[in-house]
Design a protein around this motif. Structure first.
Motif, mmCIF file in Angstrom:
data_model
loop_
_atom_site.group_PDB
_atom_site.id
_atom_site.type_symbol
_atom_site.label_atom_id
_atom_site.label_comp_id
_atom_site.label_asym_id
_atom_site.label_seq_id
_atom_site.Cartn_x
_atom_site.Cartn_y
_atom_site.Cartn_z
ATOM 1 N N ILE A 11 0.845 -1.188 0.000
ATOM 2 C CA ILE A 11 0.000 0.000 0.000
ATOM 3 C C ILE A 11 0.883 1.241 0.000
ATOM 4 N N TYR A 12 0.374 2.294 -0.615
ATOM 5 C CA TYR A 12 1.113 3.545 -0.751
ATOM 6 C C TYR A 12 0.461 4.610 0.114
ATOM 7 N N LEU A 13 1.253 5.193 0.997
ATOM 8 C CA LEU A 13 0.810 6.297 1.835
ATOM 9 C C LEU A 13 1.705 7.496 1.549
ATOM 10 N N ILE A 14 1.137 8.684 1.645
ATOM 11 C CA ILE A 14 1.981 9.856 1.446
ATOM 12 C C ILE A 14 2.808 10.102 2.705
ATOM 13 N N THR A 15 3.916 10.785 2.533
ATOM 14 C CA THR A 15 4.818 11.109 3.635
ATOM 15 C C THR A 15 4.586 12.546 4.099
#
Length: 256
Positions: A91-95
């Motif tokens: 999964i991709y989460l923003i930083t």
């Protein structure tokens, strides 16, 4: 049709994201900001969803999506986390870095940066399908979507919060996605809330399971509440049929 949660696209591996020598100078694009915004509002996305939403006309062989997302991970705007599920999704989460960019251009929806919670995976499949529904309507040119997270954390909605609210020509449509049908009492309360609220022009009840007679015949406002099968929506898109106890109509008639 397989859901996005079941698709296994090629995607960047965290261990292989090494910048190549001689890479050209990096600059964010408007598309990058919109990717950050979607991931931020929905809490996370998967690679296949980013590709479908932001590179719909590019073939896998062109590799543009893979290269760009790899670069965004390398530059510290996306982080990849693995789920503990059997399928081990990435999964991709923003930083924090991406969140700062959203905030600088007024696209952060006044939400704080999301971090995973202990019960994150309990609703993972549900949330992935809601992401896909948002992306599908985006493909129809309907990109005015308010996510459940925004409704709760920014708008502080005190009544029942749908999975999303779609704005169609100024009319607010509540979107409810059900992975599994729940008990009768839950739907009695849900329909009662929508009937007395007057906050939404329509309510789309998008069901993963087949519609049951007992749910179909319940007490709801048949001018407002419409049922739709998730797989039919993904397969037939605008031509999928909405139905309730008063009749049925194609989705495209409502979206015009």
């Amino acid at each position: 049709m397989r859901s996005d949660a079941e698709v296994k696209p090629r995607e960047p591996e965290a261990s292989t994201l090494i910048p190549e020598s001689g890479e050209e100078a990096f600059a964010l694009t408007a598309r990058d900001i919109q990717m950050f915004k979607m991931a931020h509002e929905q809490r996370f996305v998967i690679y296949h969803q980013l590709k479908r939403a932001f590179w719909p006309d590019r073939s896998d062989r062109a590799n543009a999506c893979y290269k760009r997302i790899t670069r965004l991970v390398n530059e510290g705007y996306f982080t990849i986390e693995r789920t503990d599920m059997k399928k081990r999704l990435s999964i991709y989460l923003i930083t924090q870095k991406a969140h700062a960019e959203l905030k600088a251009c007024g696209e952060d929806s006044t939400l704080p940066l999301y971090t995973r919670t202990g019960d994150f995976e309990r609703s993972l499949n549900h949330d992935l399908n809601v992401n896909s529904i948002r992306i599908l309507f985006r493909e129809f040119g309907l990109d005015q979507w308010t996510s459940e997270r925004v409704l709760k954390e920014r708008d502080h909605v005190a009544w029942h919060v749908p999975d999303g609210v779609l704005n169609v020509h100024g009319r607010r449509i509540a979107v409810e996605f059900e992975n599994f049908l729940k008990g009768r009492r839950r739907y009695e309360e849900l329909f009662r809330s929508y009937k007395k609220g007057g906050r939404y022009y329509l309510v789309f009840m998008i069901l993963r399971e087949d519609l049951r007679d007992w749910l179909f015949e319940m007490d709801y406002n048949a001018q407002q509440v419409w049922f739709l099968n998730y797989n039919d929506l993904m397969k037939y898109r605008r031509l999928a049929f909405l139905e309730n106890k008063r009749g049925r109509r194609p989705l495209e008639r409502i979206l015009k």
